[in-house]
Design a protein around this motif. Structure first.
Motif, PDB file in Angstrom:
ATOM      1  N   LEU A   1       0.819  -1.205   0.000  1.00 14.37           N
ATOM      2  CA  LEU A   1       0.000   0.000   0.000  1.00 14.37           C
ATOM      3  C   LEU A   1       0.856   1.260   0.000  1.00 14.37           C
ATOM      4  CD1 LEU A   1      -2.814  -1.021   2.520  1.00 14.37           C
ATOM      5  CD2 LEU A   1      -2.976  -0.850   0.019  1.00 14.37           C
ATOM      6  N   LEU A   2       1.929   1.274   0.754  1.00 10.29           N
ATOM      7  CA  LEU A   2       2.802   2.443   0.754  1.00 10.29           C
ATOM      8  C   LEU A   2       3.429   2.659  -0.612  1.00 10.29           C
ATOM      9  CD1 LEU A   2       4.600   2.045   4.225  1.00 10.29           C
ATOM     10  CD2 LEU A   2       2.824   3.694   3.605  1.00 10.29           C
ATOM     11  N   HIS A   3       3.814   1.576  -1.257  1.00 10.63           N
ATOM     12  CA  HIS A   3       4.397   1.685  -2.592  1.00 10.63           C
ATOM     13  C   HIS A   3       3.371   2.223  -3.593  1.00 10.63           C
ATOM     14  CE1 HIS A   3       7.212   0.788  -5.810  1.00 10.63           C
ATOM     15  NE2 HIS A   3       6.231   0.154  -6.474  1.00 10.63           N
ATOM     16  N   ARG A   4       2.120   1.742  -3.510  1.00  2.00           N
ATOM     17  CA  ARG A   4       1.074   2.205  -4.424  1.00  2.00           C
ATOM     18  C   ARG A   4       0.739   3.674  -4.178  1.00  2.00           C
ATOM     19  NH1 ARG A   4      -0.259   0.246  -8.971  1.00  2.00           N
ATOM     20  NH2 ARG A   4      -2.457   0.849  -8.661  1.00  2.00           N
ATOM     21  N   TRP A   5       0.650   4.072  -2.918  1.00  4.51           N
ATOM     22  CA  TRP A   5       0.313   5.461  -2.618  1.00  4.51           C
ATOM     23  C   TRP A   5       1.438   6.408  -3.032  1.00  4.51           C
ATOM     24  CZ3 TRP A   5      -1.788   4.104   2.912  1.00  4.51           C
ATOM     25  CH2 TRP A   5      -3.059   3.545   2.770  1.00  4.51           C
ATOM     26  N   ARG A   6       2.672   5.972  -2.956  1.00  6.42           N
ATOM     27  CA  ARG A   6       3.775   6.808  -3.413  1.00  6.42           C
ATOM     28  C   ARG A   6       3.679   7.045  -4.927  1.00  6.42           C
ATOM     29  NH1 ARG A   6       9.748   4.473  -3.172  1.00  6.42           N
ATOM     30  NH2 ARG A   6       8.748   3.194  -4.804  1.00  6.42           N
ATOM     31  N   ASP A   7       3.324   5.974  -5.664  1.00 10.08           N
ATOM     32  CA  ASP A   7       3.160   6.136  -7.108  1.00 10.08           C
ATOM     33  C   ASP A   7       2.009   7.083  -7.433  1.00 10.08           C
ATOM     34  OD1 ASP A   7       5.245   4.407  -7.417  1.00 10.08           O
ATOM     35  OD2 ASP A   7       3.976   2.638  -7.775  1.00 10.08           O
ATOM     36  N   LYS A   8       0.923   7.020  -6.647  1.00  9.21           N
ATOM     37  CA  LYS A   8      -0.210   7.915  -6.885  1.00  9.21           C
ATOM     38  C   LYS A   8       0.171   9.366  -6.627  1.00  9.21           C
ATOM     39  CE  LYS A   8      -3.989   4.663  -6.050  1.00  9.21           C
ATOM     40  NZ  LYS A   8      -5.199   4.394  -5.243  1.00  9.21           N
ATOM     41  N   ILE A   9       0.968   9.600  -5.608  1.00 10.49           N
ATOM     42  CA  ILE A   9       1.386  10.970  -5.311  1.00 10.49           C
ATOM     43  C   ILE A   9       2.263  11.514  -6.430  1.00 10.49           C
ATOM     44  CG2 ILE A   9       2.751  12.367  -3.708  1.00 10.49           C
ATOM     45  CD1 ILE A   9       1.760  10.547  -1.459  1.00 10.49           C
ATOM     46  N   ARG A  10       3.145  10.673  -6.961  1.00  9.92           N
ATOM     47  CA  ARG A  10       4.015  11.116  -8.047  1.00  9.92           C
ATOM     48  C   ARG A  10       3.219  11.425  -9.329  1.00  9.92           C
ATOM     49  NH1 ARG A  10       9.186   6.950  -7.632  1.00  9.92           N
ATOM     50  NH2 ARG A  10      10.052   7.817  -5.676  1.00  9.92           N
ATOM     51  N   THR A  11       2.170  10.643  -9.591  1.00 10.47           N
ATOM     52  CA  THR A  11       1.369  10.828 -10.816  1.00 10.47           C
ATOM     53  C   THR A  11       0.137  11.683 -10.603  1.00 10.47           C
ATOM     54  OG1 THR A  11       0.180   8.766 -10.353  1.00 10.47           O
ATOM     55  CG2 THR A  11       2.148   8.630 -11.751  1.00 10.47           C
ATOM     56  N   ALA A  12       0.005  12.281  -9.412  1.00  7.06           N
ATOM     57  CA  ALA A  12      -1.132  13.152  -9.084  1.00  7.06           C
ATOM     58  C   ALA A  12      -2.454  12.412  -9.199  1.00  7.06           C
ATOM     59  CB  ALA A  12      -1.136  14.391  -9.965  1.00  7.06           C
ATOM     60  N   THR A  13      -2.488  11.161  -8.838  1.00 10.19           N
ATOM     61  CA  THR A  13      -3.718  10.361  -8.842  1.00 10.19           C
ATOM     62  C   THR A  13      -4.390  10.476  -7.480  1.00 10.19           C
ATOM     63  OG1 THR A  13      -2.673   8.820 -10.375  1.00 10.19           O
ATOM     64  CG2 THR A  13      -4.668   8.068  -9.240  1.00 10.19           C
ATOM     65  N   PRO A  14      -5.725  10.673  -7.420  1.00  7.67           N
ATOM     66  CA  PRO A  14      -6.403  10.758  -6.120  1.00  7.67           C
ATOM     67  C   PRO A  14      -6.186   9.484  -5.299  1.00  7.67           C
ATOM     68  CG  PRO A  14      -7.837  11.521  -7.878  1.00  7.67           C
ATOM     69  CD  PRO A  14      -6.654  10.894  -8.545  1.00  7.67           C
ATOM     70  N   LEU A  15      -5.943   9.651  -4.017  1.00  4.82           N
ATOM     71  CA  LEU A  15      -5.681   8.502  -3.152  1.00  4.82           C
ATOM     72  C   LEU A  15      -6.939   7.692  -2.899  1.00  4.82           C
ATOM     73  CD1 LEU A  15      -3.283  10.115  -0.499  1.00  4.82           C
ATOM     74  CD2 LEU A  15      -2.681   8.743  -2.502  1.00  4.82           C
ATOM     75  N   HIS A  16      -8.132   8.348  -2.964  1.00  2.00           N
ATOM     76  CA  HIS A  16      -9.359   7.596  -2.676  1.00  2.00           C
ATOM     77  C   HIS A  16      -9.781   6.702  -3.833  1.00  2.00           C
ATOM     78  CE1 HIS A  16     -10.693  11.347  -4.676  1.00  2.00           C
ATOM     79  NE2 HIS A  16     -11.648  10.561  -5.220  1.00  2.00           N
ATOM     80  N   ALA A  17      -9.149   6.845  -4.982  1.00  5.03           N
ATOM     81  CA  ALA A  17      -9.469   5.964  -6.118  1.00  5.03           C
ATOM     82  C   ALA A  17      -8.635   4.699  -5.975  1.00  5.03           C
ATOM     83  CB  ALA A  17      -9.187   6.683  -7.428  1.00  5.03           C
ATOM     84  N   VAL A  18      -9.269   3.650  -5.467  1.00  4.70           N
ATOM     85  CA  VAL A  18      -8.547   2.413  -5.187  1.00  4.70           C
ATOM     86  C   VAL A  18      -8.973   1.338  -6.182  1.00  4.70           C
ATOM     87  CG1 VAL A  18      -8.217   2.907  -2.744  1.00  4.70           C
ATOM     88  CG2 VAL A  18     -10.306   1.774  -3.495  1.00  4.70           C
ATOM     89  N   THR A  19      -8.065   0.452  -6.463  1.00  5.06           N
ATOM     90  CA  THR A  19      -8.330  -0.687  -7.332  1.00  5.06           C
ATOM     91  C   THR A  19      -8.788  -1.873  -6.493  1.00  5.06           C
ATOM     92  OG1 THR A  19      -6.030  -1.381  -7.178  1.00  5.06           O
ATOM     93  CG2 THR A  19      -6.583   0.167  -8.937  1.00  5.06           C
TER      94      THR A  19
END
Length: 359
Positions: free
Chosen positions: A51-69
């Motif tokens: 989860l930490l790895h995925r959230w770091r990628d979202k922050i780098r790509t400006a993807t909303p954190l609440h949009a989960v797969t």
């Protein structure tokens, strides 16, 4: 009609049987504890890392954190489930160890104590006439009659120190009572008792009684009799009201300048005499110590207060001038041999550090 009674096991046997059954059920239905803990620890840390790895990628790509797969949703559920298990394990398992004994087992443990008087009762209650039953004696000996303890000395509790005799009360004569009243009223100063009475021991006893009456506190634990107050008059203690005993140890022999010395040490510090004695032994084994006297003298520091800082500076310059040393030495040498004189200026007061040698 044939009626048979079914044998009821003892309470301790029932508890043991229930525990064995519970342990068998746990063994057959649950994985070993260490494997279960290892599994949940692995799930917890691996999911947290994911989860930490995925959230770091979202922050780098400006993807909303609440949009989960769906994978992230499953990871969050696994993280929460493993956290609940670990919290429950460390919280409940520690409590289970405290509740391991049931009430019946507690009663059985208490009943398993050997019969007889309580050990605390033997220390607390006075021993006058006590009977010990046959069960309280060793099993190897068979005694039919009870043993009676009579005329036995009272037992001391563990760690009870020997009673220290209190100092004998001081009896004052009518004349001493009058002197005490005079000291309390202030008509006779306390510091003048030795010179007026001519007896240092009597003066100490009268001063002690006056202090007790002025303060309202008892000095019963402070001894006053049995000390040579004449030896300290004008020497090391003024206005004595008693004395305190200090243990004296001995260290040595100390081999110094080819001579052996035994060193008495009065102290209440633990290990001080022992460590000093080891040092003396080390010096003795190594061949002894040699001493060299570098300087022998005595220092005094009188204070001179002057009206202004300018006058203090003039005095400093006068004392530091070598031409004035002889005139100063004539005055000081009446008492001791003046070796050096160094003034220290602190605003108006001037401190004179005088170094003398006893003649």
């Amino acid at each position: 009609m044939d009626v048979r009674r079914r044998s009821i096991p003892a309470s301790g046997d029932r508890v043991k049987t229930q525990k064995l059954n519970n342990n068998d059920n746990l063994t057959t239905t649950v994985l070993p504890l260490y494997l279960t803990n290892a599994l949940f620890f692995g799930v917890f840390f691996s999911v947290a890392y994911f989860l930490l790895h995925r959230w770091r990628d979202k922050i780098r790509t400006a993807t909303p954190l609440h949009a989960v797969t769906p994978a992230e949703t499953a990871a969050i559920v696994s993280l929460v489930a493993s956290a609940i298990y670990l919290l429950g394990f460390f919280g409940v398992a520690s409590r289970a160890s405290l509740d391991e004994l049931s009430d019946e087992e507690t009663v059985l443990r208490e009943d398993s104590r050997a019969p007889g008087p309580c050990p605390a009762a033997l220390h607390d209650s006075p021993v006058s006439t006590k009977k010990l039953s046959q069960n309280s004696l060793p099993r190897s000996k068979s005694v039919d009659k009870s043993v009676e303890l009579s005329n036995a000395p009272p037992l001391k509790a563990a760690g009870e120190a020997a009673a220290v005799p209190a100092p004998a009360p001081i009896s004052l004569s009518p004349e001493d009572e009058e002197v005490v009243e005079a000291v309390v009223s202030g008509s006779v100063p306390s510091y003048a008792l030795e010179s007026r009475l001519g007896e240092c021991g009597r003066a100490a006893a009268i001063r002690r009684e006056a202090v007790q009456r002025l303060t309202g506190r008892s000095l019963e634990g402070l001894p006053v009799q049995g000390f040579d107050y004449e030896s300290i008059l004008g020497q090391c203690c003024e206005m004595p009201i008693g004395f305190v005993q200090i243990p004296v140890g001995v260290a040595g022999p100390l081999l110094l300048d080819g001579k052996e010395y035994t060193v008495p040490m009065a102290t209440t510090e633990g290990c001080l005499v022992a460590s000093t004695n080891r040092g003396c032994k080390a010096i003795f084994v190594s061949g002894g110590a040699s001493s060299v006297l570098l300087r022998d003298g005595m220092t005094r520091a009188p204070v001179v207060r002057l009206p202004s800082a300018q006058r203090a500076a003039q005095l400093k310059f006068f004392l530091e001038d070598p031409l004035n040393y002889d005139s100063l030495a004539v005055v000081f040498n009446k008492y001791s041999l003046l070796l050096s004189l160094s003034p220290s200026l602190f605003s108006f007061p001037t401190f004179l550090r005088c170094y003398f040698r006893n003649q």
